[in-house]
Design a protein around this motif. Structure first.
Motif, PDB file in Angstrom:
ATOM      1  N   PRO A 159       0.816  -1.220   0.000  1.00 34.35           N
ATOM      2  CA  PRO A 159       0.000   0.000   0.000  1.00 34.35           C
ATOM      3  C   PRO A 159       0.848   1.267   0.000  1.00 34.35           C
ATOM      4  CG  PRO A 159       0.134  -0.885   2.211  1.00 34.35           C
ATOM      5  CD  PRO A 159       0.843  -1.864   1.320  1.00 34.35           C
ATOM      6  N   GLN A 160       0.219   2.370  -0.310  1.00 33.95           N
ATOM      7  CA  GLN A 160       0.884   3.668  -0.216  1.00 33.95           C
ATOM      8  C   GLN A 160       1.224   3.945   1.243  1.00 33.95           C
ATOM      9  OE1 GLN A 160      -1.364   6.840  -1.966  1.00 33.95           O
ATOM     10  NE2 GLN A 160      -0.004   8.451  -1.212  1.00 33.95           N
ATOM     11  N   GLN A 161       2.432   4.404   1.494  1.00 35.02           N
ATOM     12  CA  GLN A 161       2.885   4.682   2.861  1.00 35.02           C
ATOM     13  C   GLN A 161       2.072   5.814   3.479  1.00 35.02           C
ATOM     14  OE1 GLN A 161       6.085   3.198   4.592  1.00 35.02           O
ATOM     15  NE2 GLN A 161       4.947   1.707   3.390  1.00 35.02           N
ATOM     16  N   GLN A 162       1.826   5.683   4.791  1.00 36.53           N
ATOM     17  CA  GLN A 162       1.099   6.716   5.518  1.00 36.53           C
ATOM     18  C   GLN A 162       1.906   7.149   6.730  1.00 36.53           C
ATOM     19  OE1 GLN A 162      -3.101   6.680   5.816  1.00 36.53           O
ATOM     20  NE2 GLN A 162      -3.349   4.763   4.695  1.00 36.53           N
ATOM     21  N   ASP A 163       1.702   8.387   7.149  1.00 38.75           N
ATOM     22  CA  ASP A 163       2.375   8.911   8.344  1.00 38.75           C
ATOM     23  C   ASP A 163       1.552   8.505   9.563  1.00 38.75           C
ATOM     24  OD1 ASP A 163       3.581  10.303  10.380  1.00 38.75           O
ATOM     25  OD2 ASP A 163       3.778  12.178   9.267  1.00 38.75           O
ATOM     26  N   LEU A 164       1.819   7.306  10.063  1.00 40.90           N
ATOM     27  CA  LEU A 164       1.002   6.777  11.156  1.00 40.90           C
ATOM     28  C   LEU A 164       1.168   7.569  12.449  1.00 40.90           C
ATOM     29  CD1 LEU A 164       1.207   2.877  10.818  1.00 40.90           C
ATOM     30  CD2 LEU A 164      -0.473   4.477   9.868  1.00 40.90           C
TER      31      LEU A 164
END
Length: 277
Positions: A179-184
């Motif tokens: 998946p597209q990386q997210q700023d968790l």
């Protein structure tokens, strides 16, 4: 090599590079599945199903491997396992109070994960920073948001989070690629800010240790996948007793095979099979 026995969900861990490692239980055997990526495998289902708890032969599997008597009697099969906010131990109606005390009254962690879609979830175990639950769900990223002292509280917090994000994994999306990386970490702090009033209510009700924040650590998890399917074709062992093909990858509890085929191994826990590789 050939192995005969009942299937169980794959055991999972991570290596030093945080790549998921899989072992498949077939009867008393434990098979290193990572070593079989790119190799031909086959599974033949005998038509027999045995309960993963009591080993009783059953015509139908419930709740990923249980017979019907176990489904309606075991605490681990109660509806509050899926919906922890419905824990009813305090009402004196727990199916197995001792089991509940051992499993529901220890620290639980509320987390955010990226499985192709952002989701919230809960887990009891975080080993070396990684939860096996994240691997079972095919999460490529995950971070712990809060620590709480029991399952009921974790369920309450999870329900608060679902006002803003889901609590389910879309398995088809999960299997279509990284998946597209997210700023968790940013998403975590945004969520904590939104939940602040409700979390304060829980703290005032249950004490200062009822809800505690944890370090800002976002974990990356890689999966042993040579090729993701383009159009997913799900294998159903109840309809297709035998299948074979090249194992192109594993993610979550799913095998990927050539021809865009996938199978959820966990779904067939308790099924008696002949496994060949």
């Amino acid at each position: 090599m050939q192995y005969t026995g009942t299937l169980k969900k794959m055991r999972v861990s991570t290596d030093t590079a945080n790549q998921a490692q899989y072992q498949l239980p077939v009867g008393d055997n434990l098979i290193d599945m990572n070593a079989l990526i790119g190799q031909p495998v086959s599974v033949s289902y005998s038509g027999n199903i045995f309960c993963v708890h009591c080993q009783r032969k059953t015509k139908k599997s419930f709740n990923q491997g249980y017979c019907y008597p176990c489904l309606i009697s075991l605490a681990q099969c109660d509806s509050c396992i899926i919906k922890p906010e419905k824990c009813h131990y305090h009402e004196g109606t727990c199916r197995e109070p001792q089991w509940g005390e051992e499993h529901c009254f220890s620290d639980h962690f509320v987390y955010l994960a990226n499985t192709g879609n952002l989701k919230v979830g809960i887990t009891r175990h975080v080993t070396d920073g990684i939860s096996s639950r994240w691997i079972d769900q095919g999460a490529s990223q995950a971070t712990v948001m809060l620590r709480v002292p029991d399952r009921l509280t974790s369920g309450r917090v999870e329900q608060l989070c679902t006002r803003y994000i889901g609590d389910k994994t879309n398995w088809r999306t999960m299997l279509k690629g990284a998946p597209q990386q997210q700023d968790l970490i940013a998403l975590k702090h945004d969520m904590l800010e939104k939940l602040a009033p409700e979390l304060e209510e829980i703290i005032s009700e249950k004490g200062l240790q009822a809800v505690t924040t944890v370090d800002d650590l976002a974990h990356q998890i890689a999966y042993p996948v040579n090729q993701y399917p383009e159009k997913i074709k799900s294998i159903n062992l109840d309809k297709e007793n035998t299948f074979s093909g090249t194992l192109t990858g594993i993610k979550g509890q799913y095998w990927m095979l050539d021809g865009d085929r996938v199978i959820n191994i966990r779904k067939y826990a308790g099924y008696e099979v002949l496994f060949e590789a």
